[in-house]
Design an enzyme around this catalytic site. Structure first.
Site, PDB file in Angstrom:
ATOM      1  N   PHE A   1      60.473 -45.898  -2.639  1.00 14.38           N
ATOM      2  CA  PHE A   1      60.568 -47.073  -2.732  1.00 14.38           C
ATOM      3  C   PHE A   1      61.571 -47.557  -3.676  1.00 14.38           C
ATOM      4  CE2 PHE A   1      59.673 -51.378  -4.363  1.00 14.38           C
ATOM      5  CZ  PHE A   1      59.970 -52.181  -3.360  1.00 14.38           C
TER       6      PHE A   1
ATOM      7  N   ASP B   1      65.008 -46.419  -2.891  1.00 16.73           N
ATOM      8  CA  ASP B   1      65.565 -46.998  -1.659  1.00 16.73           C
ATOM      9  C   ASP B   1      66.153 -48.528  -2.533  1.00 16.73           C
ATOM     10  OD1 ASP B   1      65.034 -45.309   0.243  1.00 16.73           O
ATOM     11  OD2 ASP B   1      63.423 -46.299   1.084  1.00 16.73           O
TER      12      ASP B   1
ATOM     13  N   SER C   1      83.441 -15.831  16.786  1.00 20.02           N
ATOM     14  CA  SER C   1      81.795 -15.619  17.223  1.00 20.02           C
ATOM     15  C   SER C   1      81.483 -14.482  16.579  1.00 20.02           C
ATOM     16  CB  SER C   1      81.896 -16.123  18.350  1.00 20.02           C
ATOM     17  OG  SER C   1      82.660 -15.175  19.354  1.00 20.02           O
TER      18      SER C   1
ATOM     19  N   GLU D   1      70.498 -11.841   7.751  1.00 20.05           N
ATOM     20  CA  GLU D   1      70.095 -13.224   7.983  1.00 20.05           C
ATOM     21  C   GLU D   1      69.443 -13.445   9.272  1.00 20.05           C
ATOM     22  OE1 GLU D   1      73.586 -15.457   7.442  1.00 20.05           O
ATOM     23  OE2 GLU D   1      74.063 -14.395   5.443  1.00 20.05           O
TER      24      GLU D   1
ATOM     25  N   LYS E   1      69.418 -15.596  12.562  1.00 20.52           N
ATOM     26  CA  LYS E   1      70.431 -16.398  13.483  1.00 20.52           C
ATOM     27  C   LYS E   1      69.988 -17.610  14.115  1.00 20.52           C
ATOM     28  CE  LYS E   1      74.205 -15.435  16.899  1.00 20.52           C
ATOM     29  NZ  LYS E   1      74.038 -16.640  17.688  1.00 20.52           N
TER      30      LYS E   1
ATOM     31  N   ASP F   1      69.841 -21.392  15.692  1.00 19.02           N
ATOM     32  CA  ASP F   1      70.303 -21.871  17.070  1.00 19.02           C
ATOM     33  C   ASP F   1      70.638 -23.475  16.943  1.00 19.02           C
ATOM     34  OD1 ASP F   1      70.838 -21.922  19.604  1.00 19.02           O
ATOM     35  OD2 ASP F   1      68.974 -21.872  20.398  1.00 19.02           O
TER      36      ASP F   1
ATOM     37  N   TYR G   1      75.485 -20.517   5.180  1.00 19.42           N
ATOM     38  CA  TYR G   1      75.674 -18.955   5.545  1.00 19.42           C
ATOM     39  C   TYR G   1      77.002 -18.579   5.278  1.00 19.42           C
ATOM     40  CZ  TYR G   1      77.012 -20.129  10.472  1.00 19.42           C
ATOM     41  OH  TYR G   1      77.390 -20.706  11.566  1.00 19.42           O
TER      42      TYR G   1
ATOM     43  N   LYS H   1      69.902  -9.985  19.153  1.00 21.07           N
ATOM     44  CA  LYS H   1      69.250 -11.108  19.768  1.00 21.07           C
ATOM     45  C   LYS H   1      67.664 -10.552  20.164  1.00 21.07           C
ATOM     46  CE  LYS H   1      72.335 -14.210  20.691  1.00 21.07           C
ATOM     47  NZ  LYS H   1      72.577 -15.314  22.045  1.00 21.07           N
TER      48      LYS H   1
ATOM     49  N   CYS I   1      49.533 -42.498  42.897  1.00 19.94           N
ATOM     50  CA  CYS I   1      49.693 -42.519  41.565  1.00 19.94           C
ATOM     51  C   CYS I   1      48.360 -42.334  40.955  1.00 19.94           C
ATOM     52  CB  CYS I   1      50.454 -44.006  40.896  1.00 19.94           C
ATOM     53  SG  CYS I   1      49.998 -43.953  39.286  1.00 19.94           S
TER      54      CYS I   1
ATOM     55  N   CYS J   1      46.860 -45.408  38.797  1.00 18.21           N
ATOM     56  CA  CYS J   1      46.771 -46.806  39.452  1.00 18.21           C
ATOM     57  C   CYS J   1      46.520 -46.752  41.008  1.00 18.21           C
ATOM     58  CB  CYS J   1      47.928 -47.748  39.213  1.00 18.21           C
ATOM     59  SG  CYS J   1      49.407 -47.526  40.175  1.00 18.21           S
TER      60      CYS J   1
ATOM     61  N   CYS K   1      56.070 -44.184  40.649  1.00 13.20           N
ATOM     62  CA  CYS K   1      55.251 -44.960  41.125  1.00 13.20           C
ATOM     63  C   CYS K   1      55.741 -46.539  41.091  1.00 13.20           C
ATOM     64  CB  CYS K   1      53.820 -45.221  40.182  1.00 13.20           C
ATOM     65  SG  CYS K   1      52.960 -46.576  40.116  1.00 13.20           S
TER      66      CYS K   1
ATOM     67  N   CYS L   1      50.667 -50.746  36.690  1.00  7.19           N
ATOM     68  CA  CYS L   1      50.165 -49.463  36.359  1.00  7.19           C
ATOM     69  C   CYS L   1      50.315 -49.304  34.871  1.00  7.19           C
ATOM     70  CB  CYS L   1      51.444 -48.349  36.925  1.00  7.19           C
ATOM     71  SG  CYS L   1      51.061 -46.716  36.646  1.00  7.19           S
TER      72      CYS L   1
HETATM   73  S1  IVH Z   1      78.172 -16.089  10.552  1.00  6.89           S
HETATM   74  C1  IVH Z   1      82.383 -14.493  11.824  1.00  6.89           C
HETATM   75  N1  IVH Z   1      75.539 -16.217  10.120  1.00  6.89           N
HETATM   76  O1  IVH Z   1      76.322 -17.976  15.598  1.00  6.89           O
HETATM   77  C2  IVH Z   1      81.091 -15.025  12.314  1.00  6.89           C
HETATM   78  N2  IVH Z   1      76.526 -17.408  12.168  1.00  6.89           N
HETATM   79  O2  IVH Z   1      78.127 -16.181  17.310  1.00  6.89           O
HETATM   80  C3  IVH Z   1      80.495 -16.100  11.538  1.00  6.89           C
HETATM   81  N3  IVH Z   1      75.069 -18.387  13.674  1.00  6.89           N
HETATM   82  O3  IVH Z   1      79.104 -19.484  15.727  1.00  6.89           O
HETATM   83  C4  IVH Z   1      79.291 -16.674  11.533  1.00  6.89           C
HETATM   84  N4  IVH Z   1      73.348 -18.328  12.231  1.00  6.89           N
HETATM   85  O4  IVH Z   1      77.101 -20.839  14.886  1.00  6.89           O
HETATM   86  C5  IVH Z   1      76.492 -16.587  11.059  1.00  6.89           C
HETATM   87  N5  IVH Z   1      73.197 -16.540   9.573  1.00  6.89           N
HETATM   88  C6  IVH Z   1      74.388 -16.870  10.544  1.00  6.89           C
HETATM   89  C7  IVH Z   1      74.356 -17.648  11.606  1.00  6.89           C
HETATM   90  C8  IVH Z   1      75.299 -17.716  12.649  1.00  6.89           C
HETATM   91  C9  IVH Z   1      73.801 -18.790  13.532  1.00  6.89           C
HETATM   92  C10 IVH Z   1      75.944 -18.927  14.436  1.00  6.89           C
HETATM   93  C11 IVH Z   1      77.134 -19.644  14.259  1.00  6.89           C
HETATM   94  C12 IVH Z   1      78.269 -18.812  14.994  1.00  6.89           C
HETATM   95  C13 IVH Z   1      77.570 -18.079  16.165  1.00  6.89           C
HETATM   96  C14 IVH Z   1      78.301 -16.495  15.993  1.00  6.89           C
END
Ligand code: IVH
Length: 695
Positions: free
Chosen positions: A32, A35, A80, A111, A113, A115, A223, A310, A418, A421, A436, A442
């Site tokens: 509070f 804010d 990527s 690390e 990965k 999503d 990261y 993966k 339904c 109802c 429905c 309902c």
């Molecule tokens: S490093 C050159 N670290 O995976 C690579 N990426 O396919 C730089 N991602 O677009 C990315 N966790 O969105 C890295 N611990 C992590 C990650 C990570 C998720 C995603 C990221 C990237 C995709 C790569």
């Protein structure tokens, strides 16, 4: 104190409390009080915008509107990662690294990965100046105002030793709890729900209204660190450095000595990752030393010094015990599979615990609609396969029909009535879902309509959220939105109810104390001032979402005009098609709805618009239809729409054979362009359009 000094003071204070809270997990002041300080700062900034600091904490709550995001080039491309799916492929990667480094010793950082969506943040002199999406890796959308709403992202970094310019990257995400809440809200509003947290995060980072982004409580795990100078020697060092500067560095990372330890890390996190607030689909392995990363270099698409592994989505057999049918707030019927583990086949259903899948027990999986039942060819008693898509939402992926010989099954009869109802279910042509039609009696639909009515984007009676509507509905005090306006202090004071969560068994107690009741009544009273377009949206007419409601309000200007409009008059409104027109006509033809509207008029709600009417400039575009796509030099998109309508043209929602012109700006999607070409639609540039207007 002079405003400049006070703004500076408040900014520093709020940064300090934020840092204490997010880095040290210490709350030195209450939410509070926090804010209140934030409000004071916002007020002062609004009065003295020249003194607002670039890193002001008020930006956390958003409030800017971005009509279209600028495309900007990444200083360093966003690549990527190559994927692997088994240990052998990982060992092959390790072999390549070993060869590439010519016998030098090396270490890895492991690390998780995450999503979500990858984001890049640029800091100049310690201040966050830019946030950009990955885009195509070379160019992304600049979404700075939206990323500033990420509470854990420092708006400024304080450290004596900082490179003047650096970039950090991380994974933006929507925590699972926020995702569920958001989808419930979408359901209440009758809007499309997000398929998974990733899509939700992606959509939310690209909203035009940053205040809405702020409400969605997005987060980001950092990261990587990039700069032109050699600032850190290794990735691990950079993660420690970022942490000490206050960044929300991705949890769980670990330095390991060799590929066997990488594999141990994979096993260690296989189950543990389920306790994180977001979905993870694997792990990432990176060579630790930056020097060695440079030696290894890149392929066209990805670094040679990193790879991802993966996890396979866990897929398990289960028994389909029953199919139950949920009635949604808009009447849609959703079949739900009730499952148990193979070992629980003989147990009564109220005793089963469910299948153990990706870290939790699964007893239910949505079957979406009747077509999905047919597609899978399901029968009661079947042995089915269950998987968690994106590790979150369980789904049935197939049936093992060979088991039918051992365990007899029965066909599933989709209900014709339904379950709530008893009304005969209907299905509209071209739609997959049964619904429905009894929207005025309902129970879940009635309750849903009230929840929709009070929503922030409708009548904005937030004081009635969280179980209160349910209580009032169950007590028969509020069964239609109009009943809200008959509530009194005496009727509400002292009401108490315990609500049991069916899934978890948790009990929540709702009690209407004096202060609560005062707030509720104040909220209801205030709702009498919300504009007509919100009132129209609040009615919850099928297919009349917030945007359509606004269009109708602008066009018809009053509830009286809208109610009196014929089908022909309705479809004459730009962007209102036959489906919407029919729905509106049918809504106002139902006696209960007529009564509801009458009572709302009596209650004093806004039934006339204050929207500015379209000012006619000319009729040069009369009879011509347009679709607008891309970004324009001299117009914001909405202004362009206004311009077309002001000159007699009409806007269509998609490219079709009926369309005359596709107005193509910069960065428009190739598919629209191609479709327009195929259909022989004239494609106009901005200049050509301006020339057309000038004629
Ligand atoms: S490093 C050159 N670290 O995976 C690579 N990426 O396919 C730089 N991602 O677009 C990315 N966790 O969105 C890295 N611990 C992590 C990650 C990570 C998720 C995603 C990221 C990237 C995709 C790569």
């Amino acid at each position: 104190m002079n405003p400049e000094k006070r703004i500076q003071d408040l900014t520093d204070k709020l940064h300090y409390y934020n840092q204490r809270y997010y880095q040290d997990s210490v709350s030195e002041i209450s939410d509070f009080e926090f804010d209140q300080l934030l409000k004071e700062l916002k007020g002062l900034e609004d009065e003295n915008p020249e003194f607002r600091q670039a890193d002001s904490p008020t930006q956390r709550v958003g409030g800017t509107i971005t009509k279209s995001f600028n495309a900007v080039y990444h200083r360093y491309p966003m690549l990527s990662l190559d994927n692997t799916y088994n240990e052998q492929e990982l060992r092959n990667f390790d072999e390549r690294v070993r060869k590439g480094l010519d016998g030098e010793a090396y270490e890895y950082i492991c690390e998780l990965k995450f999503d979500g969506i990858s984001l890049s943040f640029t800091y100049e002199n310690g201040v966050l100046v830019r946030g950009v999406t990955r885009g195509d890796g070379t160019r992304g959308d600049e979404i700075t105002n939206n990323v500033k709403t990420i509470r854990t992202l420092p708006l400024r970094v304080k450290s004596d030793k900082l490179p003047p310019l650096f970039e950090i990257r991380g994974e933006g995400f929507m925590p699972l709890t926020s995702f569920q809440k958001l989808n419930e809200e979408m359901e209440t509003l009758g809007e499309n729900q997000y398929a998974n947290p990733r899509n939700a995060a992606s959509g939310s980072f690209k909203l035009q209204d940053s205040a809405e982004t702020a409400r969605r409580a997005l987060d980001c795990y950092i990261y990587s660190f990039l700069s032109d100078q050699d600032f850190f020697k290794s990735h691990g060092e950079s993660l420690l450095g970022l942490k000490s500067w206050g960044f929300n560095v991705s949890p769980g990372w670990k330095k390991v000595a060799n590929i066997d330890e990488v594999i141990a890390y994979i096993h260690e996190w296989e189950e543990k990752r389920m306790t994180l607030p977001l979905a993870t689909d694997g792990i990432v392995v990176k060579v630790n030393s930056f020097e060695q990363q440079r030696e290894l270099g890149f392929t066209a698409k990805s670094p040679r010094w990193a790879i991802s592994f993966k996890y396979k989505a866990e897929n398990k057999p289960a028994v389909l015990r029953m199919v139950t049918y949920q009635v949604g707030r808009t009447g849609t019927i959703t079949p739900v599979a009730n499952l148990c583990d193979l070992t629980e086949r003989a147990l009564p259903y109220n005793k089963v615990k469910g299948v153990h899948l990706s870290g939790s027990r699964v007893k239910r999986a949505t079957l979406h609609n009747a077509n999905e039942l047919l597609r899978l060819g399901l029968q009661l008693g079947d042995t089915v396969f269950v998987e968690k898509s994106g590790e979150i939402i369980p789904k049935i992926t197939g049936v093992d029909i060979t088991q039918r010989e051992l365990f007899p099954t029965q066909p599933i009869a989709f209900p014709t009535e339904c379950p709530e109802c008893g009304s005969a279910l209907q299905r509209n042509e071209g739609e997959v879902a049964f619904f429905c039609p009894n929207d005025s009696h309902c129970p879940p639909q009635l309750k849903g309509r009230i929840e929709h009515f009070i929503h922030r984007k409708a009548m904005n009676i937030e004081s009635l959220g969280e179980g209160k509507i349910e209580t009032l509905f169950d007590l028969n005090l509020v069964t239609t939105p109009a009943d809200l306006y008959d509530l009194t202090f005496e009727k509400l004071l002292g009401i108490e109810k315990s609500i049991v969560n069916e899934e978890t068994g948790a009990i929540k107690k709702i009690s209407f104390r004096e202060k609560t009741v005062e707030n509720i009544l104040k909220g209801i009273d205030l709702s009498k001032t919300v504009p007509f377009r919100n009132v129209l949206f609040a009615l919850g007419i099928r297919f009349v979402g917030a945007t359509v409601a606004e269009k109708l309000a602008t066009y018809f200007k009053s509830m009286a005009n809208l109610r009196a409009a014929s089908y022909e008059q309705l479809i004459a409104v730009p962007e209102i098609g036959g489906r919407i027109a029919l729905s509106i006509e049918s809504y106002f033809s139902i006696p209960e709805n007529q009564q509801l509207v009458e009572r709302l008029i009596q209650a004093g709600l806004q039934m006339e618009g204050d929207e500015k009417p379209v000012e006619i400039e000319s009729n040069v575009l009369e009879g011509k239809t347009f679709v607008i796509s891309g970004v324009f030099e001299s117009f914001e998109r909405d202004d362009l729409k206004d311009k077309i309508e002001a000159n007699g043209g009409r806007i269509l929602s998609g490219v079709s054979g009926k369309l005359n012109y596709l107005l193509a700006g910069a960065n428009m999607g190739p598919s629209k362009l191609e479709k327009a070409r195929k259909l022989g639609v004239t494609i106009l540039s901005e200049e050509e359009f301006l020339a057309m207007l000038a004629n």
